[in-house]
Scaffold this active site. Structure first.
Site, mmCIF file in Angstrom:
data_model
loop_
_atom_site.group_PDB
_atom_site.id
_atom_site.type_symbol
_atom_site.label_atom_id
_atom_site.label_comp_id
_atom_site.label_asym_id
_atom_site.label_seq_id
_atom_site.Cartn_x
_atom_site.Cartn_y
_atom_site.Cartn_z
ATOM 1 N N LYS A 98 1.178 -1.354 0.091
ATOM 2 C CA LYS A 98 -0.306 -0.569 -0.014
ATOM 3 C C LYS A 98 0.567 1.464 -0.278
ATOM 4 C CE LYS A 98 -1.512 1.298 4.272
ATOM 5 N NZ LYS A 98 -1.433 2.972 4.497
ATOM 6 N N ASN A 99 1.885 1.538 1.313
ATOM 7 C CA ASN A 99 2.610 2.262 1.245
ATOM 8 C C ASN A 99 3.823 2.511 0.016
ATOM 9 O OD1 ASN A 99 1.502 2.496 3.687
ATOM 10 N ND2 ASN A 99 2.607 2.286 4.799
ATOM 11 N N CYS A 102 -5.108 7.771 9.697
ATOM 12 C CA CYS A 102 -5.030 7.384 10.226
ATOM 13 C C CYS A 102 -5.207 8.388 12.320
ATOM 14 C CB CYS A 102 -5.066 5.963 10.614
ATOM 15 S SG CYS A 102 -5.406 4.458 9.857
ATOM 16 N N ARG A 107 -0.786 14.793 13.153
ATOM 17 C CA ARG A 107 0.467 14.600 11.729
ATOM 18 C C ARG A 107 0.545 15.749 10.397
ATOM 19 N NH1 ARG A 107 -1.735 8.423 9.443
ATOM 20 N NH2 ARG A 107 0.491 8.960 8.812
ATOM 21 N N ASP A 157 4.979 0.011 11.731
ATOM 22 C CA ASP A 157 3.707 -0.377 11.555
ATOM 23 C C ASP A 157 3.452 -1.307 11.662
ATOM 24 O OD1 ASP A 157 3.706 1.574 8.238
ATOM 25 O OD2 ASP A 157 3.381 2.425 10.278
ATOM 26 N N ARG A 170 -8.538 -0.500 4.413
ATOM 27 C CA ARG A 170 -7.454 0.397 3.999
ATOM 28 C C ARG A 170 -6.224 0.218 3.455
ATOM 29 N NH1 ARG A 170 -7.415 6.085 7.057
ATOM 30 N NH2 ARG A 170 -5.757 6.236 5.559
HETATM 31 C C1 EPZ Z 1 3.649 7.048 6.444
HETATM 32 O O1 EPZ Z 1 3.070 8.080 7.007
HETATM 33 C C2 EPZ Z 1 2.989 5.418 6.221
HETATM 34 N N1 EPZ Z 1 1.685 6.291 5.187
HETATM 35 C C3 EPZ Z 1 2.930 5.176 7.865
HETATM 36 O O2 EPZ Z 1 2.391 3.955 7.615
HETATM 37 C C4 EPZ Z 1 3.982 5.151 8.566
HETATM 38 O O3 EPZ Z 1 3.743 4.572 9.770
HETATM 39 C C5 EPZ Z 1 5.110 6.006 8.763
HETATM 40 O O4 EPZ Z 1 5.355 7.084 7.292
HETATM 41 C C6 EPZ Z 1 6.435 5.890 9.168
HETATM 42 O O5 EPZ Z 1 6.550 4.600 8.267
HETATM 43 C C7 EPZ Z 1 2.469 5.971 3.904
HETATM 44 O O6 EPZ Z 1 2.963 5.275 3.496
HETATM 45 C C8 EPZ Z 1 0.551 6.222 3.533
HETATM 46 P P1 EPZ Z 1 6.090 10.172 8.530
HETATM 47 P P2 EPZ Z 1 4.066 9.507 6.984
HETATM 48 O O7 EPZ Z 1 5.445 11.003 8.029
HETATM 49 O O8 EPZ Z 1 4.414 9.827 5.584
HETATM 50 C C9 EPZ Z 1 6.029 13.106 12.091
HETATM 51 C C10 EPZ Z 1 0.584 2.306 7.722
HETATM 52 O O9 EPZ Z 1 -0.183 1.266 8.950
HETATM 53 N N2 EPZ Z 1 5.933 14.727 11.109
HETATM 54 O O10 EPZ Z 1 7.742 9.461 8.012
HETATM 55 O O11 EPZ Z 1 2.311 10.276 8.179
HETATM 56 C C11 EPZ Z 1 4.842 12.739 11.814
HETATM 57 O O12 EPZ Z 1 4.010 13.293 12.662
HETATM 58 C C12 EPZ Z 1 0.762 4.325 8.103
HETATM 59 O O13 EPZ Z 1 0.786 1.692 6.361
HETATM 60 C C13 EPZ Z 1 5.529 15.826 11.224
HETATM 61 O O14 EPZ Z 1 6.117 16.047 12.084
HETATM 62 O O15 EPZ Z 1 4.568 9.269 8.430
HETATM 63 C C14 EPZ Z 1 5.567 11.657 12.916
HETATM 64 O O16 EPZ Z 1 5.180 11.738 13.675
HETATM 65 C C15 EPZ Z 1 0.419 4.068 9.235
HETATM 66 N N3 EPZ Z 1 5.464 17.158 9.657
HETATM 67 C C16 EPZ Z 1 6.045 10.843 12.515
HETATM 68 O O17 EPZ Z 1 6.806 12.765 11.675
HETATM 69 C C17 EPZ Z 1 6.066 16.806 8.787
HETATM 70 O O18 EPZ Z 1 5.971 17.296 8.187
HETATM 71 C C18 EPZ Z 1 6.424 9.860 11.012
HETATM 72 O O19 EPZ Z 1 5.516 10.480 9.719
HETATM 73 C C19 EPZ Z 1 6.073 14.699 8.460
HETATM 74 C C20 EPZ Z 1 5.891 13.940 9.368
#
Ligand code: EPZ
Length: 418
Positions: free
Chosen positions: A22-23, A116, A121, A307, A399
């Site tokens: 998915k990701n 989610c 986020r 995850d 999802r």
């Molecule tokens: C991706 O989410 C994945 N989703 C998530 O999978 C996964 O848990 C996550 O990466 C971490 O590996 C998809 O790829 C669609 P991040 P993403 O940006 O991109 C903070 C699942 O279950 N952050 O790496 O949203 C954020 O709040 C899903 O399949 C900021 O602060 O994750 C989080 O605490 C859930 N500012 C941390 O970084 C920003 O501008 C990691 O977020 C961006 C992120």
């Protein structure tokens, strides 16, 4: 409202073919919007988030057609550069279209993404990177309005955290920008490499994906290509956790053990036998798992994936000893523990730490999925419990998991969708 009915107590046995990731599929679908001709994506999982992404592409003027696990995306001359709030709210990944719209139209108007509820986020890293690339961004009333006075140009960007989404968004904006973009402290997840490989197939110039420093040389145009999406390593961790928790033995075909090395090595510590096959993973679990002595800390790749936290926790609820989790990626990713406790698990959450004391038995109960991976954890606990478990709000599970009940039925589980 559909629900999953799980009759616990059956050991699992059989073989399954792992679904596409998915990701990886989601950012690759957004990237297809940058191409001037048709993209054909194979091994695309049939998920509600994938259909949500296709609705965004349709809204932007593309034509999407699905045939089993292949999606064809035909871009058109549309100059639409905004996405409706309703479509943006459907999932977190919708924000990835920001980079694609900027890459193609050099302007866009979107609202904040949905997804989610794992805690706040924010998208601050995405937006500050785009500003460095020459994009004027105004945020008001929940809208993100982006305009470019002169051109989107390359920049040296250092991420304060190796954000997966921010890394992907910058890549999508940079591949058609003027000049070179360097992303320091980039996310290293395998899905980033899959996206980079797809973009290279379309003619992009990208180096360093999979490492912390990615270098992108902007090109004038990208053409469509035919590409096969990688397998879903988190779905793999989920089914491995189900087999470990419920007991039994199985082969998961099309699985890449290297992509989830930290998870596999932890599962090994519980006493499961795990062997990497040519194109898959063999796992056998005895009657009872051992607890994991070392603290299970979620970290950016190549650390233990956040995850996989909920699903491994479910498997460890019936184990000998105490396991300790530390969730370092999201602020609120223990929402599934209430349901597991209702089923008889002994879990204490203290801030970002969760202490799981193994119990002898779990009991079927009526529980409500809280998020994608938390819902899957409840299904796993249902397989391990005595009696019947009813999981509602399975829209969360759908999802990210393609027909989860069909996959588990192939392993002999007594589970059905109503
Ligand atoms: C991706 O989410 C994945 N989703 C998530 O999978 C996964 O848990 C996550 O990466 C971490 O590996 C998809 O790829 C669609 P991040 P993403 O940006 O991109 C903070 C699942 O279950 N952050 O790496 O949203 C954020 O709040 C899903 O399949 C900021 O602060 O994750 C989080 O605490 C859930 N500012 C941390 O970084 C920003 O501008 C990691 O977020 C961006 C992120």
């Amino acid at each position: 409202m559909q629900k999953l009915i799980v009759q616990g107590g059956t050991r699992l046995r059989g073989e399954i073919n792992l679904q596409g990731a998915k990701n990886s599929a989601l950012p690759i679908m957004a990237a297809s919007y940058l191409c001037g001709s048709k993209c054909v994506l194979h091994n695309c999982p049939k998920l509600t988030d994938i259909y949500a992404a296709s609705r965004i592409l349709n809204y932007l003027g593309c034509k999407c057609s699905f045939a089993e696990n292949t999606v064809q995306i035909m871009p058109t001359e549309s100059d639409c550069s905004s996405i409706s709030e309703e479509l943006m709210q459907e999932m977190r990944s919708s924000i990835i279209f920001l980079g694609a719209l900027l890459g193609r139209h050099k302007k866009c108007t979107v609202s904040y993404p949905g997804g989610c509820k794992l805690g706040p986020r924010p998208i601050d890293m995405h937006l500050s990177a785009f500003r460095k690339m020459g994009v004027d961004i105004n945020e008001n009333f929940g809208k993100v309005i982006c305009n470019v006075k002169k051109s989107v140009h390359g920049a040296r960007i250092s991420l304060t955290f190796p954000s997966v989404g921010a890394t992907e968004n910058i890549m999508l904006c940079a591949v058609l920008a003027d000049g070179e973009t360097i992303i320091n402290n980039a996310a290293r997840e395998p899905e980033i490499q899959d996206l980079a490989q797809f973009l290279r197939c379309c003619g992009a110039k990208i180096k360093g994906d999979g490492e912390s420093r990615i270098v992108i040389e902007g090109v004038k145009a990208l053409s469509g290509c035919e590409y096969t999406i990688m397998s879903d390593r988190i779905a793999c961790a989920t089914y491995l956790s189900a087999i470990a928790g419920a007991g039994g033995e199985a082969i998961i075909h099309k699985a890449c053990a290297n992509c989830i090395e930290p998870f596999v090595s932890l599962l090994d510590q519980t006493g499961c036998s795990i062997y990497t096959l040519d194109e898959g993973i063999y796992v056998r679990s005895g009657m009872r798992m051992k607890a994991i002595e070392s603290c299970i800390r979620t970290m950016p790749h190549p650390g233990f994936p956040t995850d996989a936290q909920a699903v491994l926790m479910a498997a460890l609820t019936k184990s000998d000893g105490t396991s300790v989790f530390e969730e370092n990626i999201f602020d609120c990713r223990y929402r599934h523990t209430d349901a597991l406790i209702k089923m008889g698990a002994d879990i204490k959450v203290l801030g970002k730490t969760a202490v799981v004391q193994g119990v002898d038995r779990l009991y079927g109960a009526k529980v409500e999925a809280t998020d994608l991976r938390g819902g899957a954890a409840m299904v796993i606990a249902g397989l391990m419990a005595e009696g019947t478990t009813e999981v509602t709000k399975i829209c969360y599970i759908d999802r990210g998991y393609e027909n989860i009940e069909v996959y588990l039925q192939k392993l002999g589980a007594d589970i059905r969708r109503e």
